[in-house]
Design a protein around this motif. Structure first.
Motif, PDB file in Angstrom:
ATOM      1  N   CYS A  33       0.830  -1.195   0.000  1.00  0.00           N
ATOM      2  CA  CYS A  33       0.000   0.000   0.000  1.00  0.00           C
ATOM      3  C   CYS A  33       0.857   1.233   0.000  1.00  0.00           C
ATOM      4  CB  CYS A  33      -0.930  -0.004   1.203  1.00  0.00           C
ATOM      5  SG  CYS A  33      -0.083  -0.478   2.717  1.00  0.00           S
ATOM      6  N   ALA A  35      -7.549   6.588   2.817  1.00  0.00           N
ATOM      7  CA  ALA A  35      -6.972   5.685   1.820  1.00  0.00           C
ATOM      8  C   ALA A  35      -7.026   6.401   0.474  1.00  0.00           C
ATOM      9  CB  ALA A  35      -7.753   4.377   1.750  1.00  0.00           C
ATOM     10  N   HIS A  90      -2.856   3.113  -0.728  1.00  0.00           N
ATOM     11  CA  HIS A  90      -2.063   3.484   0.440  1.00  0.00           C
ATOM     12  C   HIS A  90      -2.992   3.993   1.525  1.00  0.00           C
ATOM     13  CE1 HIS A  90       1.139   4.892   2.939  1.00  0.00           C
ATOM     14  NE2 HIS A  90       0.864   6.169   2.750  1.00  0.00           N
ATOM     15  N   ALA A  91      -2.695   3.645   2.779  1.00  0.00           N
ATOM     16  CA  ALA A  91      -3.466   4.106   3.932  1.00  0.00           C
ATOM     17  C   ALA A  91      -2.578   4.998   4.786  1.00  0.00           C
ATOM     18  CB  ALA A  91      -3.967   2.915   4.751  1.00  0.00           C
ATOM     19  N   GLY A 139       2.173   8.111   7.767  1.00  0.00           N
ATOM     20  CA  GLY A 139       1.908   6.836   7.113  1.00  0.00           C
ATOM     21  C   GLY A 139       3.220   6.070   7.021  1.00  0.00           C
ATOM     22  N   CYS A 188       1.267  -0.167   5.618  1.00  0.00           N
ATOM     23  CA  CYS A 188       0.529   1.055   5.949  1.00  0.00           C
ATOM     24  C   CYS A 188      -0.757   0.793   6.726  1.00  0.00           C
ATOM     25  CB  CYS A 188       0.232   1.840   4.683  1.00  0.00           C
ATOM     26  SG  CYS A 188      -0.768   0.958   3.477  1.00  0.00           S
ATOM     27  N   THR A 189      -1.476  -0.281   6.423  1.00  0.00           N
ATOM     28  CA  THR A 189      -2.705  -0.554   7.169  1.00  0.00           C
ATOM     29  C   THR A 189      -2.385  -0.952   8.607  1.00  0.00           C
ATOM     30  OG1 THR A 189      -2.694  -2.799   6.244  1.00  0.00           O
ATOM     31  CG2 THR A 189      -4.109  -1.171   5.168  1.00  0.00           C
ATOM     32  N   ARG A 249      -5.867  -6.290   9.378  1.00  0.00           N
ATOM     33  CA  ARG A 249      -5.005  -5.277   8.790  1.00  0.00           C
ATOM     34  C   ARG A 249      -4.458  -5.664   7.420  1.00  0.00           C
ATOM     35  NH1 ARG A 249      -1.894  -2.899  14.132  1.00  0.00           N
ATOM     36  NH2 ARG A 249      -3.670  -3.113  15.540  1.00  0.00           N
ATOM     37  N   ARG A 271      -6.872  -4.475   1.433  1.00  0.00           N
ATOM     38  CA  ARG A 271      -6.667  -3.241   0.692  1.00  0.00           C
ATOM     39  C   ARG A 271      -6.954  -2.037   1.584  1.00  0.00           C
ATOM     40  NH1 ARG A 271      -7.854  -3.612  -5.500  1.00  0.00           N
ATOM     41  NH2 ARG A 271      -7.568  -5.828  -5.915  1.00  0.00           N
ATOM     42  N   PRO A 272      -6.170  -0.965   1.440  1.00  0.00           N
ATOM     43  CA  PRO A 272      -6.365   0.222   2.278  1.00  0.00           C
ATOM     44  C   PRO A 272      -7.789   0.772   2.256  1.00  0.00           C
ATOM     45  CG  PRO A 272      -4.264   0.345   1.204  1.00  0.00           C
ATOM     46  CD  PRO A 272      -4.945  -0.864   0.616  1.00  0.00           C
TER      47      PRO A 272
END
Length: 216
Positions: A24, A76, A84-85, A101, A172-173, A190, A193-194
């Motif tokens: 992500c 996100a 990306h989260a 992040g 990132c999550t 976790r 997908r973000p």
């Protein structure tokens, strides 16, 4: 979109297709924009339908006071891989926002290697974090001043203690999930997908807008 963003698309190799579902990130922003940036006014005005100011009424001032003057916005966005989260956080009366992040430091090579090993990370703003057109999900919660100080300090501590990135284990999550957990929110799986992670985070917490931390 810059050439840098275009290059990130070329790093998705067929051999890493499965692992990329857990990734992500896109190339990080330059150092001068990595920590504190002024967000686009449109993005601040509409981060989350549920968190927009209510229509004028005699109870408007009370509702805004209950929300608190500080916020953490779990967000996100799209990316060349699977998104990306990250979080925005700051004070509602200010346009300046902090961005946190977890992304690999560097460009294509670091991103690819991060699917099979640990690579150095960056924890500030990355490319696209401040652009509203890339936003795919948002869940904003509000805090009073005392709680905001604790949460913001935790975010900075988490940034300082996250020196590496890995697509499967330290991504990132997981990073924003740690923040949500510290705030007392219910946290989903976790490794997804973000966009799904942020939407599920909001769903699991009933879309609540005010967070109050327990006493230390």
């Amino acid at each position: 979109m810059t050439n840098k963003a275009d290059r990130s698309g070329s790093c998705i190799l067929a051999g890493f297709a499965l692992a990329a579902m857990l990734s992500c990130t896109t190339p990080s922003a330059s150092a001068h924009e990595a920590n504190r940036r002024v967000a686009d006014a449109k993005a601040l005005a509409a981060p989350d339908i549920a968190s927009r100011p209510a229509p004028p009424s005699t109870r408007r001032s009370v509702a805004r006071a209950e929300k608190g003057p500080y916020y953490v916005d779990f967000r996100a966005r799209t990316a060349a891989s699977w998104g990306h989260a990250f979080v925005w956080y700051g004070k509602t009366s200010e346009r300046a926002v902090e961005v946190a992040g977890l992304t690999p430091a560097g460009d294509t090579l670091a991103y690819v290697l991060g699917h099979i090993t640990f690579v150095p990370s960056e924890t500030g703003a990355s490319y696209g974090d401040l652009d509203p057109e890339y936003l795919t999900a948002s869940y904003r919660v509000y805090l009073n001043e005392a709680d905001a100080k604790r949460v913001f300090a935790y975010i900075k501590k988490l940034q300082a203690n996250s020196p590496v990135w890995n697509a499967e284990t330290m991504n990132c999550t997981g990073f924003i999930g740690d923040i949500a957990e510290f705030m007392g929110l219910e946290v989903p799986n976790r490794w997804q997908r973000p966009e799904n992670f942020v939407n599920r985070l909001k769903e699991m917490n009933g879309g609540r807008q005010m967070v109050r931390l327990s006493a230390e």
